[in-house]
Design an enzyme around this catalytic site. Structure first.
Site, short mmCIF file in Angstrom:
data_model
loop_
_atom_site.label_atom_id
_atom_site.label_comp_id
_atom_site.label_asym_id
_atom_site.label_seq_id
_atom_site.Cartn_x
_atom_site.Cartn_y
_atom_site.Cartn_z
N MET A 1 23.97 9.54 2.79
CA MET A 1 23.83 10.83 3.45
C MET A 1 24.03 10.70 4.96
SD MET A 1 23.47 14.05 2.97
CE MET A 1 22.62 14.47 1.46
N LYS B 1 -17.40 -1.28 5.26
CA LYS B 1 -17.66 -2.34 4.28
C LYS B 1 -19.12 -2.42 3.87
CE LYS B 1 -16.86 -7.32 3.56
NZ LYS B 1 -16.25 -8.54 4.13
N PHE C 1 -11.61 -7.36 13.70
CA PHE C 1 -10.46 -7.76 12.89
C PHE C 1 -10.14 -6.68 11.86
CE2 PHE C 1 -8.85 -10.01 9.05
CZ PHE C 1 -7.63 -10.41 9.57
N GLN C 2 -8.89 -6.26 11.83
CA GLN C 2 -8.37 -5.25 10.91
C GLN C 2 -9.08 -3.90 11.06
OE1 GLN C 2 -8.10 -6.89 6.88
NE2 GLN C 2 -6.05 -7.66 7.36
N GLU D 1 0.81 -1.22 0.00
CA GLU D 1 0.00 0.00 0.00
C GLU D 1 0.84 1.27 0.00
OE1 GLU D 1 -2.54 -3.26 1.86
OE2 GLU D 1 -0.47 -2.51 2.12
#
Length: 566
Positions: free
Chosen positions: A470, A162, A112-113, A50
């Site tokens: 760097m 959802k 969940f999630q 993602e």
């Protein structure tokens, strides 16, 4: 017309002119994905992570000027977007991010999630929404695109449970936007424009400091008109690079921590600083108490919160850069600053960038100059963050406007892979080179599979010094060369890695191989990795140490640094 929530999202995106979505499905957003086949006008690019979706949407937005779109599911899908959203927020990039959320009845139950996506992203978005009814989707999507792409651009997140994706309601797409609390000021106050014109007329050593706002507003012609009409040298910020022709006689580089010394010195000697669409960030100002103390300051920005935030100014002007410059150009008289321009030329001669790479071994700036020559300065250059970023900005000529794409505000390593992917999707007719660090490249290299799968022909120049260059440079300067956790002893074989992904891989270890490798990469129709094995102790110059001033400028490797640092 009746639609479910998922269909409403897709139809709304089409009405906003969206053609590409970068995303990755999961349980909470799956109902939205299942509607995609009904909308063939929407091209979905399936990323491997993602974070890649967010950075790709960002790169797409930067080259097109249209909001990029990223999708992700709830919980870890949404949190994986955070770095990309923060990057877009810091660099004023228009994005619309759509995330799935657990069903409405499960919100707040630690399902969940589940995570509080709007709460997590509140500090790093321009605005965000939690949509609780399908009927709200058309209005919210229209508002999201309007907010993302007007005023100071930025990311807007829309979180949708959802079951809202499956809820059926009447689809009514609004014709107009009604946001009473959101009214960006576009046109400048005429009195402030008049005051600015008066200061310009009286100035003997004016400098224009042009930032990302010039590019966002597509004010290239207006900036050029002001500079030429009043004969004012133009310095850009790092994000403003390619907002003014780098080959123009009035172009005076970019200043700050690793910018051209002559650009920083020009600002230091100026008696008027005309700041356009920039925010006086610490990489440019260093110690704000010593920054450009001899100059009056005009600051133009569409975001009023930026004016006076870091540096006090004499004439603040709130408005869109393009419209402000159009008004200012009508008032500014033709001027000559011959002595001042001669002084700028003198500074450029006395304080040049490091000269030709005379070392036997391969150095980054040599590679960047070779890419510049091979592309005639016309490519889109996408970088990660670090030494390679600085050398790319210093040594590429950027003959086309809006040609440098880089994470500057948040400094997100890993941007170079998915950011380049999005830029190439948005600029299909242009050559895109990703100048990448071996460290940052490995953070997001999973998106190579996405590029092969979708035949996105980015050319990768990996500046492979087997270290976090760097960070290692800072250890050299400030920690007595104590290289803690900055050297890689287990880098992969990038050529074999390319082959594993189904790409062309080329390794370059000698200077005499560079031009042929670049030419071969550009002739190849798909994505390519060129592994440039370079010096691991090469440092970027000039350098102004963080928080210090132009008086502590380090121009080249020498004992001078020891005196400055004490």
């Amino acid at each position: 017309m009746k639609m479910n929530g998922g269909q409403m999202v897709c139809e709304s995106l089409i009405r906003e002119g969206v053609d590409v979505i970068f995303g990755l499905p999961g349980g909470a957003i799956l109902p939205l994905y299942q509607t995609l086949p009904e909308f063939p006008a929407l091209r979905h690019i399936l990323v491997r992570h993602e974070q890649g979706a967010a950075h790709a949407a960002d790169g797409y937005a930067r080259v097109t000027g249209r909001p990029g779109v990223a999708w992700a599911t709830s919980g870890p899908g949404a949190t994986n977007l955070v770095t990309g959203i923060a990057t877009a927020q810091m660099d004023s990039v228009p994005m619309v991010v759509i995330t799935g959320q657990v069903g409405r009845a499960a919100i707040g139950t630690d399902a969940f999630q589940e995570c509080d996506t709007t709460g997590i992203t509140l500090p790093i978005t321009k605005h965000n929404y939690l949509v609780m009814h399908a009927s709200e989707i058309p209005r919210v999507i229209k508002e999201a695109f309007y907010i993302a792409n007007t005023g100071r651009p930025g990311p807007v997140l829309v979180d949708i449970p959802k079951d809202v994706f499956t809820e059926v309601a009447e689809f009514e797409y609004p014709e107009e936007i009604d946001l009473p609390g959101y009214k960006p000021t576009l046109r400048p106050h005429s009195g402030q424009v008049r005051r600015a014109a008066n200061l310009i007329e009286k100035a003997e050593r004016p400098v224009i400091l042009a930032g990302h706002g010039v590019i966002l507003s597509r004010a290239y012609d207006e900036l050029l008109e002001l500079a030429e009409k009043a004969q004012i040298p133009v310095v850009t910020t790092l994000l403003g690079v390619s907002g003014f022709p780098t080959g123009h006689v009035l172009s005076a580089g970019w200043p700050g921590m690793h910018g051209m010394a002559y650009a920083s010195l020009a600002i230091e000697e100026s008696d008027l600083l005309i700041a356009l669409g920039m925010r006086f960030d610490d990489r440019i100002t260093g110690d704000t108490s010593t920054f450009a103390v001899n100059s009056k300051k005009i600051h133009v920005d569409i975001d009023p919160s930026e004016i006076g935030k870091n540096i006090d100014v004499d004439v603040p002007i709130v408005g869109d850069i393009k419209l402000v410059l159009q008004a200012l150009n009508k008032r500014v008289k033709p001027l000559l600053h011959g002595d001042w321009l001669a002084r700028i030329d003198e500074l450029r001669r006395e304080h040049p960038l490091l000269g030709a790479d005379t070392s036997v071994s391969l150095e980054m700036r040599y590679v960047v100059q070779a890419i510049d020559e091979a592309t005639n300065g016309n490519a889109v250059i996408v970088t990660g963050v670090g030494q390679h970023q600085m050398w790319a900005a210093q040594y590429y000529s950027f003959k086309q406007p809006n040609s440098l794409v880089s994470s500057c505000g948040s400094g997100a390593m890993g941007y170079e892979v998915p950011g380049a992917m999005g830029a190439q999707v948005g600029a299909e007719d242009r050559v895109v080179w990703s100048v990448a660090g071996d460290g940052g490249f490995q953070m997001t290299m999973v998106e190579l599979a996405t590029m092969v799968e979708n035949n996105i022909p980015v050319k990768f120049a990996i500046m492979n010094n087997n270290s976090l260059g760097m960070v290692r440079q800072w250890q050299d300067f400030f920690y007595e060369k104590d290289h803690v956790a900055t050297v890689y002893s287990g880098n992969p074989d990038f050529v074999r890695l390319a082959q594993a992904f189904g790409m062309l891989g080329i390794r370059v270890t000698e200077k005499n191989q560079v031009s042929a490798a670049i030419e071969r990469a550009m002739l190849h129709p798909g994505p390519v990795i060129v592994d440039f094995v370079i010096e691991n102790d090469d440092n970027v110059y000039p350098m102004i140490p963080a928080g210090m001033s132009i008086q502590q400028l380090i121009e080249e490797p020498s004992p001078v640094f020891q005196e400055v640092s004490g």
